[in-house]
Each structure stands twice: as structure tokens, then as C-alpha cells.
Design a protein around this motif. Structure first.
Motif, PDB file in Angstrom:
ATOM      1  N   SER A  69     -10.070  -2.724 -36.604  1.00 26.40           N
ATOM      2  CA  SER A  69      -8.603  -3.137 -36.205  1.00 26.40           C
ATOM      3  C   SER A  69      -8.380  -2.926 -34.702  1.00 26.40           C
ATOM      4  N   LYS A  70      -7.518  -3.519 -34.256  1.00 27.92           N
ATOM      5  CA  LYS A  70      -7.082  -3.444 -32.751  1.00 27.92           C
ATOM      6  C   LYS A  70      -5.835  -2.479 -32.686  1.00 27.92           C
ATOM      7  N   ARG A  71      -5.363  -1.847 -33.627  1.00 22.14           N
ATOM      8  CA  ARG A  71      -4.010  -1.261 -33.501  1.00 22.14           C
ATOM      9  C   ARG A  71      -4.342   0.230 -33.041  1.00 22.14           C
ATOM     10  N   PRO A  72      -3.962   0.836 -32.108  1.00 21.26           N
ATOM     11  CA  PRO A  72      -4.275   2.180 -31.576  1.00 21.26           C
ATOM     12  C   PRO A  72      -3.269   3.247 -32.220  1.00 21.26           C
ATOM     13  N   GLU A  73      -2.266   2.789 -33.090  1.00 19.81           N
ATOM     14  CA  GLU A  73      -1.563   3.845 -33.925  1.00 19.81           C
ATOM     15  C   GLU A  73      -2.285   4.199 -35.144  1.00 19.81           C
ATOM     16  N   LEU A  74      -3.502   3.699 -35.718  1.00 16.59           N
ATOM     17  CA  LEU A  74      -4.188   4.080 -36.645  1.00 16.59           C
ATOM     18  C   LEU A  74      -5.051   5.181 -36.314  1.00 16.59           C
ATOM     19  N   LEU A  85       4.149   0.539 -23.236  1.00 15.43           N
ATOM     20  CA  LEU A  85       3.705  -0.625 -22.785  1.00 15.43           C
ATOM     21  C   LEU A  85       2.430  -1.347 -23.548  1.00 15.43           C
ATOM     22  N   ASN A  86       2.452  -0.958 -24.869  1.00 10.95           N
ATOM     23  CA  ASN A  86       1.041  -1.021 -25.485  1.00 10.95           C
ATOM     24  C   ASN A  86       1.327  -2.170 -26.883  1.00 10.95           C
ATOM     25  N   ARG A  87       2.556  -2.679 -26.895  1.00 10.21           N
ATOM     26  CA  ARG A  87       2.954  -3.591 -27.862  1.00 10.21           C
ATOM     27  C   ARG A  87       2.602  -4.930 -27.372  1.00 10.21           C
ATOM     28  N   HIS A  88       1.360  -5.576 -27.574  1.00  8.37           N
ATOM     29  CA  HIS A  88       0.867  -6.808 -26.930  1.00  8.37           C
ATOM     30  C   HIS A  88      -0.398  -7.282 -27.677  1.00  8.37           C
ATOM     31  N   LEU A  89      -0.686  -8.524 -27.370  1.00  6.85           N
ATOM     32  CA  LEU A  89      -1.838  -8.967 -28.247  1.00  6.85           C
ATOM     33  C   LEU A  89      -3.248  -8.380 -28.139  1.00  6.85           C
ATOM     34  N   VAL A  90      -3.635  -7.764 -27.275  1.00  5.37           N
ATOM     35  CA  VAL A  90      -4.721  -6.807 -27.360  1.00  5.37           C
ATOM     36  C   VAL A  90      -4.687  -5.582 -28.415  1.00  5.37           C
ATOM     37  N   HIS A  91      -3.581  -5.115 -28.434  1.00  6.23           N
ATOM     38  CA  HIS A  91      -3.570  -4.127 -29.589  1.00  6.23           C
ATOM     39  C   HIS A  91      -2.893  -4.697 -30.743  1.00  6.23           C
ATOM     40  N   ALA A  92      -3.296  -5.718 -31.391  1.00  3.51           N
ATOM     41  CA  ALA A  92      -2.684  -6.275 -32.397  1.00  3.51           C
ATOM     42  C   ALA A  92      -3.387  -6.966 -33.143  1.00  3.51           C
ATOM     43  N   PRO A  94      -4.217  -9.865 -36.807  1.00  3.45           N
ATOM     44  CA  PRO A  94      -3.214 -10.835 -37.398  1.00  3.45           C
ATOM     45  C   PRO A  94      -2.529 -10.435 -38.436  1.00  3.45           C
ATOM     46  N   PRO A  95      -1.118 -10.832 -38.663  1.00  5.39           N
ATOM     47  CA  PRO A  95      -0.639 -12.308 -38.045  1.00  5.39           C
ATOM     48  C   PRO A  95       0.364 -11.792 -36.636  1.00  5.39           C
ATOM     49  N   GLU A  96       0.329 -10.679 -36.375  1.00  2.00           N
ATOM     50  CA  GLU A  96       1.083 -10.298 -35.259  1.00  2.00           C
ATOM     51  C   GLU A  96       0.382 -10.829 -33.920  1.00  2.00           C
ATOM     52  N   HIS A  97      -1.009 -10.475 -34.147  1.00  3.59           N
ATOM     53  CA  HIS A  97      -1.809 -11.069 -32.896  1.00  3.59           C
ATOM     54  C   HIS A  97      -1.659 -12.655 -32.709  1.00  3.59           C
ATOM     55  N   THR A  98      -1.818 -13.212 -33.903  1.00  4.69           N
ATOM     56  CA  THR A  98      -1.591 -14.947 -34.013  1.00  4.69           C
ATOM     57  C   THR A  98      -0.347 -15.227 -33.444  1.00  4.69           C
ATOM     58  N   ARG A  99       0.770 -14.538 -33.683  1.00  5.77           N
ATOM     59  CA  ARG A  99       1.846 -14.960 -33.253  1.00  5.77           C
ATOM     60  C   ARG A  99       2.028 -14.750 -31.596  1.00  5.77           C
ATOM     61  N   LEU A 100       1.744 -13.580 -31.253  1.00  6.98           N
ATOM     62  CA  LEU A 100       1.571 -13.068 -29.810  1.00  6.98           C
ATOM     63  C   LEU A 100       0.911 -14.036 -28.992  1.00  6.98           C
ATOM     64  N   ARG A 101      -0.471 -14.225 -29.508  1.00  3.63           N
ATOM     65  CA  ARG A 101      -1.283 -15.168 -28.721  1.00  3.63           C
ATOM     66  C   ARG A 101      -0.550 -16.542 -28.616  1.00  3.63           C
ATOM     67  N   GLY A 102      -0.083 -17.081 -29.707  1.00  6.54           N
ATOM     68  CA  GLY A 102       0.383 -18.504 -29.466  1.00  6.54           C
ATOM     69  C   GLY A 102       1.497 -18.571 -28.415  1.00  6.54           C
ATOM     70  N   GLY A 349     -15.784 -11.609 -24.577  1.00  8.97           N
ATOM     71  CA  GLY A 349     -15.775 -11.314 -25.962  1.00  8.97           C
ATOM     72  C   GLY A 349     -16.024 -12.398 -26.959  1.00  8.97           C
ATOM     73  N   ARG A 350     -15.528 -12.397 -28.033  1.00 12.34           N
ATOM     74  CA  ARG A 350     -16.008 -13.337 -29.020  1.00 12.34           C
ATOM     75  C   ARG A 350     -14.897 -13.166 -30.411  1.00 12.34           C
ATOM     76  N   GLY A 351     -14.751 -14.237 -30.840  1.00  4.92           N
ATOM     77  CA  GLY A 351     -13.711 -14.185 -32.047  1.00  4.92           C
ATOM     78  C   GLY A 351     -12.411 -14.605 -31.832  1.00  4.92           C
ATOM     79  N   PRO A 352     -11.584 -13.773 -32.740  1.00  3.73           N
ATOM     80  CA  PRO A 352      -9.755 -14.001 -32.382  1.00  3.73           C
ATOM     81  C   PRO A 352      -9.450 -13.520 -30.982  1.00  3.73           C
ATOM     82  N   HIS A 353     -10.254 -12.488 -30.572  1.00  2.00           N
ATOM     83  CA  HIS A 353      -9.845 -11.867 -29.270  1.00  2.00           C
ATOM     84  C   HIS A 353     -10.492 -12.101 -27.928  1.00  2.00           C
ATOM     85  N   PHE A 354     -11.161 -13.418 -28.041  1.00  4.72           N
ATOM     86  CA  PHE A 354     -11.906 -14.164 -27.199  1.00  4.72           C
ATOM     87  C   PHE A 354     -10.701 -14.124 -25.925  1.00  4.72           C
TER      88      PHE A 354
END
Length: 407
Positions: A69-74, A85-92, A94-102, A349-354
Motif C-alpha cells: 500500500s502507498k498509504r502512510p497512515e497505515l 501536505l500528504n494527501r496526494h496521488l503518491v500516497h494513495a 485505488p480508487p483514490e489514486h485512480t481519481r487523483l491521477r485522472g 517505476g512501474r505499474g499504477p504508480h509509473f
């Protein structure tokens, strides 16, 4: 099997000389890891445990493994960056990452990136025109940094009065934050103030019917209109794009130019065969990657690797710089070969976070290296390589300065 002996080695087992040069020259350290500890356990002073993964095959697979997971709060004790300043696509995920990246992806589609080429070339020429014909200059501060930052400011729509050297300084301070808590708090307040002023500028222009067709204006509209973006996500995304949108390319230009200057035969080859530029950029990305370690990941389930299992809840550091020098994947990995093909490096990188800005970074580098080589036919290092200083960042790999002699 849980963390155990064998390839599961701890940081205490690494030769001290390799650790001492971990920032300035990590490649002997990485080579030792791939031979002796393809997964290394490190217990930080903070008490956090990190598992470093060194081999190409493992890094490549885990970059797109949904169990990480990319979620630091874990990891409650982990501090991912400036507060708020940490609510962004690098720290999310799916589906939050998909929405922010879009929301940001449209600014980096090939057609829009290609349209920026004349601006990049013009900005690079203007910066080179300001350099002296003879003497020592810092290619980071006087060329790479203002070039890449001006471009991301154009993409975002940052007004000229907010595109300053001070802005670059406070952003850079977040990559290598001050050890002094009071100074760090001052830096973070200044950064928050800057970002709030930037968003307020966009809102004022929109209210006056003067909204520009830029990425930040679109993000503000997404927040204020359809509410697809929270206030914290808006500010965090603006911060992320300003920082990562130029910092990695600064490192690509700096690290790449240093590599060329240290390999004069390859530098001459590139001058004589400019058609090599596309493969040359891929090799420079591989040889000394601008991102040394992949950004934050935490295991949400046990992850099996050769010899053992990384437990759930572990911070997992994927060593991109090590993977890109793996001799099991790249022939003569420590040799700079500007015509290397194939070159399936992992620098972006590679994958969804390319990396969303990979095409833009490649174009910036192509223009920057091409103009530098044309304008500076007798460029050379002004200091010994041993005297160059690298920023002690936990993710990026980049020089503080790159002093070169012109003429």
C-alpha cells in the motif's frame, strides 16, 4: 518463515565503509546487497523497521504488487513529509489514486507534452545565454533548476511573482528537511503560506472571469465545483506537482551530465552521433537514477520472496538504483553504454504508480543535453568528483551543486 537468517540480513552486518558512502556512492553498497542480502532489514533510530529490496526481479514485481500500500497512515509513527501536505496521488491506493491521477493526467498526455517543446528550448537557450563564455558555473543552480522549475510553473499556471528562487529553496528543504524542529516548522509554515497564496490567486482569477487554461486552475475548479477534490488534496497535489514535477528532472540533468563528464569517450560519442540521444537518455536514467528508492510502501499482507517472508505491516523500500545495476538483468551494469538496448530500467517505476511526467522528463532531458553539448564544447568538471556533495534524501539521488568549467 518470518524474518530469519540467510539472505535476511540486518544493517549491522553491512561493512561500515559501504554505509559511510551510502549517499555519495551507493553502488558498492547496492552490489553488496545483491550478493549478500537481497532483502536487508534496517531498524531506524525512530524505532521503525524497513525492509530494503535490492534485486531487479523482486523490485520490478513489487512495484506493481497490490499487497504493498502507498498509504502512510497505515504506519502511525511514519512521517511522510510536511504536515498537511500528504494527501496526494503518491500516497494513495485505488480508487483514490485512480481519481487523483485522472485529475492531473490530462496535463501530461503526449499531445500537450509535445506542445511544450518550443517553450523548453527557448527557456534553455535563454539560461545558457546568461552563462559566461569562460569560468566556473553551477549547472544545478544556474541551469537545471530554473529550467525545470519554470516549466512546471507554466504547466501549473504559477504567476511570475510566485516563481522565485526562494520558492525553489523552500520546496527543496522538504526533500532534505532540517534536523532542527523549530527551523523545520518555520519552513513548513512558509510553504503552506505559499501554496495557499497560489490557490487564492487561482480562485480570484476564476471569480473575475480570468481563469487560465492551466492544471492548477483545473484542480481548483474540481474542488470548488464538483467537489471531486478535498481542500487537503488540492493543497497536497499542488505541493507534489511543484516538487516532483521539477526535482527528479533536475537530478536527471545533474546526474546525467556528471556521468558524461566522467566518461569522456561516451561524451565524445554522443557529440559525434547525436542520433544516440534517445538511447543515451535511457542509459543515463539507468546508470545513475534520479530516484534512488521508490516512494513509500507498506505491506498489507505477508510478501514471499526467495528465502523468507516480509511480514504484514512492514515498510518496504524498493531500491530502484540497485535494481538498475543488477548484473543478472543488465550486461556489464556498471559500464555507461549510451547505445544500450534493450534497456528496461525502472527509473520511472512501474505499474499504477509509473511516473506521470516521464514523457515530459525525457523531452526536457533531450533538449537540455542537446543544447548543453552544442553550446559548451569544452565543458569539464571544476572540482574533484570526491568533493561533490549529494543531498542526503531518503528517496531522491541528486547533487547539491555541479560546478563545471566553461571554455
Amino acid at each position: 518463515m518470518q524474518f530469519a537468517a540467510g539472505p535476511w540480513t540486518s544493517l549491522e552486518d553491512v561493512p561500515e565503509v559501504l554505509l559511510r558512502h551510502r549517499d555519495s556512492d551507493p553502488y558498492p553498497f547496492f552490489a553488496w546487497l545483491r550478493r549478500n542480502a537481497p532483502v536487508l532489514h534496517e531498524r531506524k533510530r525512530s524505532g521503525l523497521s524497513v525492509w530494503h529490496v535490492a534485486g531487479y526481479a523482486d523490485v520490478r514485481t513489487l512495484l506493481s504488487d497490490a499487497r504493498l500500500s502507498k498509504r502512510p497512515e497505515l504506519v502511525p509513527a511514519y512521517v511522510p513529509g510536511p504536515a498537511g501536505l500528504n494527501r496526494h496521488l503518491v500516497h494513495a491506493d485505488p480508487p483514490e489514486h485512480t481519481r487523483l491521477r485522472g485529475l492531473v493526467n490530462t496535463a501530461f498526455i503526449p499531445r500537450r507534452v509535445a506542445a511544450l517543446e518550443p517553450l523548453i528550448a527557448r527557456t534553455a537557450r535563454d539560461l545558457l545565454d546568461r552563462l559566461p563564455e569562460f569560468g566556473v558555473v553551477d549547472l544545478i543552480e544556474e541551469f537545471a533548476m530554473p529550467l525545470t522549475f519554470s516549466l512546471i510553473c507554466t504547466i501549473l499556471g504559477v504567476p511570475d511573482e510566485l516563481n522565485t528562487a526562494r520558492t525553489r529553496q523552500i520546496l527543496a528543504a522538504t526533500v532534505v528537511p532540517s534536523a532542527d524542529a523549530a527551523q523545520r516548522a518555520v519552513q513548513e509554515r512558509e510553504l503552506h503560506g505559499y501554496l495557499l497564496a497560489l490557490v487564492a490567486h487561482k480562485r480570484a482569477h476564476a471569480a473575475a472571469g480570468l481563469a487560465e487554461a492551466d492544471l492548477l486552475g483545473a484542480l481548483v475548479a474540481a474542488h470548488d465545483g464538483s467537489d471531486h477534490l478535498s481542500e487537503e488534496e488540492l493543497i497536497g497535489t499542488a505541493y507534489l506537482l511543484l516538487l516532483v514535477g521539477h526535482d527528479t528532472t533536475v537530478n536527471l540533468i545533474g546526474n546525467g551530465m556528471l556521468a558524461l563528464l566522467r566518461h569522456p569517450a561516451e561524451l565524445l560519442r554522443l557529440r559525434e552521433e547525436p542520433e544516440l540521444m534517445p538511447t543515451a537518455i535511457e542509459e543515463l536514467l539507468r546508470y545513475d537514477s534520479p530516484v534512488r528508492d521508490a516512494t513509500f510502501r507498506v505491506s498489507t499482507a505477508p510478501v514471499e520472496l526467495t528465502g523468507g517472508v516480509i511480514p504484514a505491516g512492514a515498510i518496504v523500500s524498493l531500491l530502484i538504483g540497485s535494481a538498475n545495476r543488477d548484473g543478472g538483468w543488465f550486461a556489464e551494469p556498471d559500464r555507461l553504454d549510451l547505445s544500450r538496448q534493450p534497456n528496461d530500467h525502472l527509473a520511472f517505476g512501474r505499474g499504477p504508480h509509473f511516473c506521470i511526467g516521464a514523457a515530459l522528463a525525457r523531452m526536457e532531458a533531450r533538449i537540455a543535453f542537446g543544447l548543453l553539448l552544442a553550446r559548451c564544447p569544452r565543458i569539464s568538471l571544476a572540482f574533484r568528483v570526491e568533493d561533490l556533495r549529494w543531498r542526503p534524501s531518503r528517496v531522491m539521488r541528486g547533487l547539491e551543486r555541479l560546478p563545471v568549467m566553461l571554455g
